[in-house]
Each structure stands twice: as C-alpha cells, then as structure tokens.
Write a protein that holds these residues in place. Structure first.
Motif, PDB file in Angstrom:
ATOM      1  N   ARG A   9       0.825  -1.219   0.000  1.00  0.00           N
ATOM      2  CA  ARG A   9       0.000   0.000   0.000  1.00  0.00           C
ATOM      3  C   ARG A   9       0.855   1.263   0.000  1.00  0.00           C
ATOM      4  N   LEU A  10       2.091   1.135   0.582  1.00  0.00           N
ATOM      5  CA  LEU A  10       2.967   2.301   0.636  1.00  0.00           C
ATOM      6  C   LEU A  10       3.388   2.717  -0.777  1.00  0.00           C
ATOM      7  N   HIS A  11       3.680   1.720  -1.598  1.00  0.00           N
ATOM      8  CA  HIS A  11       4.060   2.026  -2.980  1.00  0.00           C
ATOM      9  C   HIS A  11       2.890   2.696  -3.716  1.00  0.00           C
ATOM     10  N   ALA A  12       1.697   2.147  -3.518  1.00  0.00           N
ATOM     11  CA  ALA A  12       0.511   2.745  -4.155  1.00  0.00           C
ATOM     12  C   ALA A  12       0.265   4.157  -3.623  1.00  0.00           C
ATOM     13  N   LEU A  13       0.527   4.360  -2.315  1.00  0.00           N
ATOM     14  CA  LEU A  13       0.342   5.673  -1.694  1.00  0.00           C
ATOM     15  C   LEU A  13       1.285   6.711  -2.326  1.00  0.00           C
ATOM     16  N   VAL A  14       2.559   6.327  -2.468  1.00  0.00           N
ATOM     17  CA  VAL A  14       3.537   7.252  -3.043  1.00  0.00           C
ATOM     18  C   VAL A  14       3.171   7.593  -4.485  1.00  0.00           C
ATOM     19  N   GLY A  16       0.250   7.506  -5.871  1.00  0.00           N
ATOM     20  CA  GLY A  16      -0.966   8.351  -5.883  1.00  0.00           C
ATOM     21  C   GLY A  16      -0.655   9.803  -5.560  1.00  0.00           C
ATOM     22  N   ILE A  17       0.220   9.985  -4.532  1.00  0.00           N
ATOM     23  CA  ILE A  17       0.583  11.356  -4.149  1.00  0.00           C
ATOM     24  C   ILE A  17       1.289  12.072  -5.304  1.00  0.00           C
ATOM     25  N   VAL A  18       2.194  11.355  -6.018  1.00  0.00           N
ATOM     26  CA  VAL A  18       2.921  11.949  -7.142  1.00  0.00           C
ATOM     27  C   VAL A  18       1.955  12.367  -8.244  1.00  0.00           C
ATOM     28  N   ARG A  19       0.951  11.520  -8.581  1.00  0.00           N
ATOM     29  CA  ARG A  19      -0.003  11.853  -9.647  1.00  0.00           C
ATOM     30  C   ARG A  19      -0.878  13.047  -9.258  1.00  0.00           C
ATOM     31  N   ILE A  20      -1.312  13.061  -8.007  1.00  0.00           N
ATOM     32  CA  ILE A  20      -2.147  14.190  -7.541  1.00  0.00           C
ATOM     33  C   ILE A  20      -1.346  15.486  -7.590  1.00  0.00           C
ATOM     34  N   ARG A  28      -7.262   8.347  -7.349  1.00  0.00           N
ATOM     35  CA  ARG A  28      -7.665   7.904  -6.006  1.00  0.00           C
ATOM     36  C   ARG A  28      -6.797   6.684  -5.633  1.00  0.00           C
ATOM     37  N   ILE A  29      -6.307   6.658  -4.402  1.00  0.00           N
ATOM     38  CA  ILE A  29      -5.438   5.553  -3.937  1.00  0.00           C
ATOM     39  C   ILE A  29      -6.322   4.412  -3.434  1.00  0.00           C
ATOM     40  N   PRO A  30      -6.124   3.208  -3.992  1.00  0.00           N
ATOM     41  CA  PRO A  30      -6.968   2.080  -3.521  1.00  0.00           C
ATOM     42  C   PRO A  30      -6.684   1.754  -2.050  1.00  0.00           C
ATOM     43  N   HIS A  31      -7.713   1.390  -1.350  1.00  0.00           N
ATOM     44  CA  HIS A  31      -7.509   1.020   0.057  1.00  0.00           C
ATOM     45  C   HIS A  31      -8.040  -0.415   0.259  1.00  0.00           C
ATOM     46  N   SER A  32      -7.407  -1.116   1.219  1.00  0.00           N
ATOM     47  CA  SER A  32      -7.662  -2.566   1.417  1.00  0.00           C
ATOM     48  C   SER A  32      -8.778  -2.840   2.405  1.00  0.00           C
ATOM     49  N   GLY A  33      -9.217  -1.851   3.087  1.00  0.00           N
ATOM     50  CA  GLY A  33     -10.248  -2.076   4.113  1.00  0.00           C
ATOM     51  C   GLY A  33      -9.649  -2.217   5.495  1.00  0.00           C
ATOM     52  N   ALA A  34      -8.297  -2.251   5.533  1.00  0.00           N
ATOM     53  CA  ALA A  34      -7.649  -2.361   6.849  1.00  0.00           C
ATOM     54  C   ALA A  34      -7.879  -1.073   7.634  1.00  0.00           C
ATOM     55  N   ARG A  35      -7.710  -1.184   8.956  1.00  0.00           N
ATOM     56  CA  ARG A  35      -7.945  -0.024   9.807  1.00  0.00           C
ATOM     57  C   ARG A  35      -6.671   0.317  10.586  1.00  0.00           C
ATOM     58  N   ASP A  36      -5.642   0.615   9.856  1.00  0.00           N
ATOM     59  CA  ASP A  36      -4.389   0.995  10.512  1.00  0.00           C
ATOM     60  C   ASP A  36      -3.988   2.404  10.044  1.00  0.00           C
ATOM     61  N   ASP A  37      -2.773   2.805  10.418  1.00  0.00           N
ATOM     62  CA  ASP A  37      -2.325   4.161  10.105  1.00  0.00           C
ATOM     63  C   ASP A  37      -2.214   4.392   8.594  1.00  0.00           C
ATOM     64  N   VAL A  38      -1.723   3.409   7.867  1.00  0.00           N
ATOM     65  CA  VAL A  38      -1.584   3.558   6.417  1.00  0.00           C
ATOM     66  C   VAL A  38      -2.950   3.776   5.771  1.00  0.00           C
ATOM     67  N   ALA A  40      -5.503   5.068   7.188  1.00  0.00           N
ATOM     68  CA  ALA A  40      -5.988   6.402   7.551  1.00  0.00           C
ATOM     69  C   ALA A  40      -5.379   7.467   6.635  1.00  0.00           C
ATOM     70  N   VAL A  41      -4.054   7.302   6.329  1.00  0.00           N
ATOM     71  CA  VAL A  41      -3.386   8.272   5.436  1.00  0.00           C
ATOM     72  C   VAL A  41      -3.999   8.198   4.046  1.00  0.00           C
ATOM     73  N   ILE A  42      -4.220   6.977   3.553  1.00  0.00           N
ATOM     74  CA  ILE A  42      -4.828   6.820   2.215  1.00  0.00           C
ATOM     75  C   ILE A  42      -6.202   7.478   2.162  1.00  0.00           C
ATOM     76  N   ALA A  43      -6.995   7.250   3.208  1.00  0.00           N
ATOM     77  CA  ALA A  43      -8.328   7.858   3.248  1.00  0.00           C
ATOM     78  C   ALA A  43      -8.233   9.383   3.244  1.00  0.00           C
ATOM     79  N   GLY A  44      -7.264   9.918   4.012  1.00  0.00           N
ATOM     80  CA  GLY A  44      -7.089  11.365   4.088  1.00  0.00           C
ATOM     81  C   GLY A  44      -6.662  11.958   2.736  1.00  0.00           C
ATOM     82  N   ILE A  45      -5.723  11.244   2.049  1.00  0.00           N
ATOM     83  CA  ILE A  45      -5.259  11.731   0.737  1.00  0.00           C
ATOM     84  C   ILE A  45      -6.419  11.723  -0.268  1.00  0.00           C
ATOM     85  N   ASN A  46      -7.231  10.664  -0.228  1.00  0.00           N
ATOM     86  CA  ASN A  46      -8.368  10.577  -1.159  1.00  0.00           C
ATOM     87  C   ASN A  46      -9.398  11.686  -0.903  1.00  0.00           C
TER      88      ASN A  46
END
Length: 507
Positions: A9-14, A16-20, A28-38, A40-46
């Motif tokens: 997810r970190l690679h996808a996050l980076v 996504g941030i570069v494209r935005i 939009r950065i895909p998210h896995s449904g997990a509920r951890d810090d990563v 939360a960051v993905i949700a915030g970026i989206n």
C-alpha cells in the motif's frame, strides 16, 4: 533475523501522491479495508483529492464565465467604438473602415463605391430655438429616415454635429443621384418633435470613388461637393468636380486673408445718409463695411460676409464694425456741429446677436468713446427679431436697457405680423426697398405702403424707408407720413470724409 515484507500500500500511496501533485486530481489511492495508520493516510489523501477536484471544477466554471463576460464586454466596446452613441449609426471610424474595404475592392476591378455627405440646412436654428434636447430628437429622426432611404448593404454614418454620410458600395452616378433625391424628399418632409412639427432640409455632396483614392480623399471631395451644394438654393445636390477643389482652396485662402484684414485694419466703413424726408436734413448714417483687399481691390459685403458668417468670423468682423462706427460718430460729434440726435446705424448678424458677449462689448465701446447709447442704432432683420430664442431675447433686452435703439431691417420681406410688431422690443422699422420700388408707377403700391406705414405708426414705432431712388418716391413717402429715408436719390454709401463734407455744408 527475519523481516516483514514491505507493505504494498505504501508504494501505491507514493504513486498516488505523485499523480495528484502532478495535477491528476481524478487519482484515487486504492484502500484494502484495513484499519491501521496507512489506511488512515490513504483515506485522508483521497478526501483531499476529492476537495481539490471540486474546487478546481468550480474554478474552471468561474474562469469560463468570466472569460465569456470579458469577451462580451470586448464585443460591446468594439461596437461602441464604431457607433455614434446618439443615433446608433456608424461613426467616422466605421465609415473609414468600410470605405477602405470598398476602395480595396475597386482596385481589384470591382465597381466603385459612391459617397454622399449631407448637412442639415436648418439645424442650428432648431437647436438654438428649441434647445439641444429637441435638436437631439431631430438627429435621431433624421438618422431613421436616412436608414429607411437606403438598402441594408449601404452604410449610414453620423460624422458629427448635423453632418451625415451614406456609402453606397458598388454604385454609379445614376444610383447615387437616385438615393440623394430620395433622401432630399425624406428630409424635406416635416419632422414631429414632441408636440412640434419642424422642417429640416439638407444639402448633399456626391462623389463616385476612383481607383487609387484613399478614404480620406474620398471624404474630403464629397465634403467639398456638399459645401458647394449649401451655396446653392435650399436643399440641393452637387456632384463633385475638380473645379470645386480650386474654389474651396480659394475659400481657405480668403479665410486666412480675412483674419489678417481684421487684424491689420484692411477693412473700411462707408456710410449712407439717413435723411429727414420733409427737410433733407441728415439725421444719421448707416455704416456699411468694405474690404480693401491688397490684390483684389475694394470688395463689397456680399463677397465676404457670407464666408464670415459660415466660419464664425462674423463676430470679430461685427466687433470691428461696431467699434469703428462708434469711434467715427464720436469724431464727428467732436469736430462738427451735429445735432444731438445724430446717430449711426450698425447691422448685426444672428451669430452676433446670440453671442453672450455682445452686450458687454457694446457697453465697453460706449464707455470708451463717451458716445450716448441713444445715438447708436442696432439693425437686425425681422426674422431675427421674431424667431429668436432665449439668448436673442436676452441680447435685445440688454441692448434696450443700455439705451441703444433697435431697428428692424428689411421689414416687409418676412413675417410683418401686427401681433409680432407690437411685442418686439424695437424703436424703428425700416421698410424694405422691394415695397418702395413701385411707388410713382403703381397706385396700388402706394396704398399698400400707406397701410404698412399706418401699421408701424399704430404700434408706436418710427418708420424709415430704404432704397429711395427718385424724387417722386421721396415725395410720395413724405405725403404718406414717412418721416425718414435713405437711398441712392440722396447718396450712395460713401467714405467718412464725404459724409463730413455733407455735414459741414449743412451747418
């Protein structure tokens, strides 16, 4: 020691941030449904990308709207720059543009354009008498009638004041004359201005373009023809011909020379005696201007007064005449034993009467010379007295308050209305020569002049007959009760020295 594999997810996050950051706000950065810090960051970026995309879309709409508004404003400014604001006709700039285009087509073998320039004949009188608002209404009605008289492909423009132009593309002299006559007819009909009906004819100059001409040359030559038309009888058409350019250049030279003549005292005054018919005593004189031209000799008023009126120099010319006539009267009063009622008559034009400085100028001359105001008689035409607006009435009233006497000139050629004559602020009425000519040969004319004299006397005014050429005319006028007169029978207009000799002989 065993390490955990990197979180994909970190690679996808980076990425996504570069494209935005690169401007792809739809990323939009895909998210896995997990509920951890990563997660939360993905949700915030989206969420941030959603907000940015919404803001950018609104900004694009605003920019598009403002751009459309600016484009409309530019179109309106361009339209205003090419339109006369009062009549909504094309203006001089627009006319020059269409003329240049038509002339360019002519150079490529197309038929030439025709240009008509017209000037309203009676507009100044309407404007002065009825006011500028009525004048504006007249211009709008004229504009409408001009547009009705031509085709949609023709251009009607207002050049300024009461001057208009009509450009006929791909035309010839036959069609240009036909349109000009149609315009004469349209503007010759009365105009309804509020509750009033006024008539405002026009003079039209016509010029068919020639290959190689510029727009400025075409306008100048059509304008030259228009001025020639104005010199002809009321409401006429004049087609340009090269000889008119020479006449206009000669006129320009004469204008310059006239200014010099006024400055350098090339003008002179001749005086025609006004006599008491019963005794032959000289009561006064009428001052008549002459121009001692250095090359053309002595010029009569009809050779330069119309030009002075047309150019506005009539005011300066009139001031010169008034000043020098009153000064001459003072010199006669000091040097000769003239009667205390001996007066000098000075003609004034409509333009002078409407000059707000007239009263002050007369007051200054009387103060400078010490001449009594009652010894100055100002002559004005009957139509000036009857048709005058507020400024005219102000001037006439002001002159009367100074003590200056007022005389109607050319009585019998204008309105000659009993009601007007009773109300006019004048002292003397001068009967026109056309009424005197038949005396002695036409009994009915004698009865008519007798009735005119009775009318004048009934209004409490003094009568002076002009144009007396025979002893018989003088005798009949005396018998009819006319006290004073002037004409070739007594004397032609002569220099001041000859008047002085006449006055000395009468002492």
């Amino acid at each position: 020691m065993k390490t955990d594999p990197p979180d994909p997810r970190l690679h996808a996050l980076v990425e996504g941030i570069v494209r935005i950051a690169g401007g792809d706000l739809s990323t939009r950065i895909p998210h896995s449904g997990a509920r951890d810090d990563v997660a939360a960051v993905i949700a915030g970026i989206n969420l941030m990308a959603d907000d940015l995309q919404t803001i950018y879309q609104e900004l694009e709409k605003r920019v598009e709207s403002r751009t459309a508004m600016l484009r409309e404003a530019q179109v309106e400014l361009e339209r205003m720059a090419l339109r006369d604001p009062l009549t909504q006709l094309a203006n001089r700039t627009a006319l020059n543009s269409v003329l240049s285009h038509a002339l360019a087509e002519t150079s490529r073998g197309e038929m030439p354009p025709a240009l008509l320039i017209l000037d309203l004949d009676s507009f100044k009188g309407i404007n002065d008498t009825l006011g500028h608002s009525a004048g504006d209404d007249v211009l709008r009605v004229v504009a409408s009638r001009l547009q009705d008289a031509v085709r949609e492909t023709d251009t009607v423009a207002r050049l300024g004041g009461d001057e208009f132009a009509v450009m006929l593309p791909k035309s010839n002299l036959v069609r240009a004359r036909r349109v000009a006559n149609r315009i004469l007819k349209a503007l010759g009909e009365s105009l309804e201005i509020g509750d009033l009906r006024v008539t405002c004819g026009t003079s039209i100059g016509v010029r068919i373009a020639e290959a190689g001409q510029s727009a400025d040359e075409l306008v100048m030559e059509a304008d030259t023809a228009m001025y020639a038309a104005k010199a002809q009888p009321h409401s006429s058409i004049k087609v340009f011909e090269p000889a008119l350019l020479y006449a206009r250049r000669l006129q320009s030279v004469m204008i310059t020379e006239m200014r010099e003549a006024i400055r350098q005292d090339q003008l002179t005054l001749h005086y025609q005696p006004v006599v008491e018919l019963a005794t032959g005593r000289i009561e006064g004189v009428e001052a008549l201007v002459r121009w001692c031209h250095p090359e053309r000799g002595l010029l009569m008023p009809d050779q330069f007064i119309p030009l002075a009126e047309e150019t506005g120099m009539i005011v300066d010319l009139g001031h010169w005449v008034l000043r020098n006539a009153v000064r001459q009267l003072r010199d006669w009063q000091q040097a000769l034993n003239v009667d205390s009622s001996f007066n000098v008559r000075v003609n004034i034009s409509t333009t002078e009467l409407r000059n707000l400085e007239l009263i002050e100028h007369v007051r200054d001359i009387l103060r400078e010379t010490g001449v009594d105001a009652a010894n100055l008689v100002v002559e004005l035409t009957e139509s000036m007295a009857v048709n005058g607006g507020n400024v005219d009435k102000y001037s006439l009233t002001g002159l009367r308050r100074l003590g200056v006497k007022l005389e109607i000139d050319d009585f019998g050629t204008g309105y000659s209305s009993i009601s007007y004559l009773r109300k006019l602020p004048v002292n003397v009425v001068k009967i026109d020569k056309s009424l005197i000519d038949g005396l002695g040969t036409d009994d009915e004319q004698g009865n008519f002049v007798g009735a005119v004299l009775h009318l004048i006397h009934a209004c409490g005014l003094k009568a002076v007959a002009e144009g007396i050429e025979t002893a018989e005319q003088a005798r009949i006028l005396t018998a009819l009760g006319c006290a004073s007169g002037q004409g070739y029978y007594f004397s032609r207009p002569v220099p001041a020295a000859e008047i002085e000799s006449m006055l000395r002989l009468a002492e």
